[in-house]
Design a protein around this motif. Structure first.
Motif, short mmCIF file in Angstrom:
data_model
loop_
_atom_site.label_atom_id
_atom_site.label_comp_id
_atom_site.label_asym_id
_atom_site.label_seq_id
_atom_site.Cartn_x
_atom_site.Cartn_y
_atom_site.Cartn_z
N LEU A 46 1.50 -10.29 6.71
CA LEU A 46 2.01 -11.06 7.00
C LEU A 46 3.54 -10.84 6.61
CD1 LEU A 46 1.18 -14.55 7.29
CD2 LEU A 46 1.32 -13.07 8.94
N TYR A 47 3.14 -9.99 5.26
CA TYR A 47 4.70 -9.13 5.06
C TYR A 47 4.76 -7.95 5.18
CZ TYR A 47 6.89 -6.78 0.97
OH TYR A 47 7.89 -5.51 0.43
N ALA A 48 3.06 -7.26 5.63
CA ALA A 48 4.14 -6.11 6.10
C ALA A 48 4.40 -6.15 7.36
CB ALA A 48 1.82 -5.46 6.23
N ALA A 49 3.67 -7.05 8.51
CA ALA A 49 4.37 -7.33 9.54
C ALA A 49 6.20 -7.69 9.36
CB ALA A 49 4.19 -8.23 10.21
N SER A 50 6.36 -8.54 8.94
CA SER A 50 7.71 -8.19 8.36
C SER A 50 8.23 -7.35 7.89
CB SER A 50 8.27 -9.57 7.70
OG SER A 50 7.39 -8.50 6.15
N LYS A 51 7.83 -6.60 7.57
CA LYS A 51 8.40 -5.32 6.48
C LYS A 51 8.45 -4.10 8.63
CE LYS A 51 9.80 -4.07 3.74
NZ LYS A 51 10.86 -4.33 2.93
N ARG A 52 7.79 -4.82 8.76
CA ARG A 52 7.64 -2.94 10.27
C ARG A 52 8.74 -3.83 11.35
NH1 ARG A 52 2.26 -3.54 10.04
NH2 ARG A 52 0.52 -1.88 9.34
#
Length: 318
Positions: A46-52
């Motif tokens: 979820l964190y990686a998705a937010s960075k994208r």
């Protein structure tokens, strides 16, 4: 303590312990690593998705997530149980074992701080363990660009036209290595001697230009090729695959060793930006050419020529 204390001292110690720890509950620390998809791995995704969504480059996101995975794996604790002291212990052991520079350690701190701040804001952890871990003071070192003589020396010892073309292209466009390896032959506008680069950071397009020297060596290299690969730069042997970052870094490193010059792709970018500043191009235009969001970032690349400072001082003040 029975071996070192007499009965009276033991009794005193027992009383102190009873008084000091009254009302406190002690439990064995849970060191069982949570590996299920419903645990920290899901949170990390979820964190990686937010960075994208923030338009971060995939390579940057990978650096963030790899850093978090190493931390959680090393500590072997649940995400919500990780404390400030746990992270301090991890950073200390990491630096001792790998002998990393302060600059690199502060980069790790920044990655972890971003992740745990996000987890805290999203309610996945009760508190942010990175809040009390401060920025590390990194010694400021001036990173020197190539001199004109050094660039000429590298060109002279290069045995392949491709390698000369790569060096001239890196300098002329001030392109990041990831941006350059992604280009195709069709991206070059020969009529205007320009090329549109898709920014590796920020993912914005920007137009850059080819010097006469760059256009000459690049055209000479492309005319010498017999392959049909659309990539701008390819390997010298079959199947003539697109050159990657590591291949160009290795090639430049070997040339640098022969020339006894510290050489890497980003140094060409720094050199162009420094030359542009010393020749009077306004900082705002250099910033746009480099694809930087903030002028402060550009200033980190632009090395001020001391002779220019001296001449300006004598002209305007002395």
């Amino acid at each position: 303590m029975a071996e070192v204390l007499d009965d009276e001292q033991l009794q005193k110690l027992q009383n102190v312990l009873y008084i000091q720890f009254h009302g406190l509950k002690f439990e064995e620390e849970n060191t069982q690593l949570i590996t299920s998809e419903s645990g920290w791995q899901k949170i990390l995704k979820l964190y990686a998705a937010s960075k994208r969504l923030e338009n971060c480059a995939d390579s940057t996101i990978k650096q963030y997530t790899d850093c978090v995975v190493k931390l959680i794996t090393a500590l072997n604790k649940r995400l919500c149980d990780i404390s400030t002291n746990d992270i301090r212990f991890y950073l200390a052991m990491f630096q001792e074992n790998r002998k990393c520079s302060i600059s690199y350690m502060d980069t790790i701190r920044r990655y972890l701080s971003s992740f745990f701040a996000w987890c805290s804001d999203e309610g996945f952890i009760p508190r942010n363990p990175m809040r009390r871990i401060r920025h590390m003071k990194v010694p400021q070192k001036i990173k020197k660009p190539f001199s004109a003589a050094e660039r000429e020396h590298l060109r002279c010892i290069a045995t392949r036209e491709r390698d000369i073309a790569i060096m001239e292209f890196l300098y002329s466009t001030a392109g990041r290595i990831g941006e350059v390896v992604a280009l195709n032959r069709s991206d070059i506008d020969w009529g205007n001697r320009e090329v549109i680069i898709y920014g590796e950071k920020g993912k914005k397009e920007r137009k850059v230009y080819l010097t006469e020297e760059c256009a000459y060596h690049l055209r000479k290299y492309l005319l010498s090729r017999t392959d049909t690969n659309p990539a701008l730069f390819v390997g010298c042997r079959k199947p003539f695959g697109r050159l990657g970052k590591e291949a160009i870094q290795s090639m430049l490193s070997q040339l640098g060793k022969k020339a006894h010059i510290h050489t890497h792709p980003h140094k060409f970018r720094r050199t162009l930006l420094t030359d542009a500043g010393n020749r009077g191009i306004p900082l705002q235009e250099i910033q746009s050419y480099a694809g930087h969001k903030k002028p402060d970032t550009t200033m980190m690349y632009v090395t001020v020529n001391e002779e220019n400072v001296k001449a300006s001082f004598r002209r305007y003040i002395a």
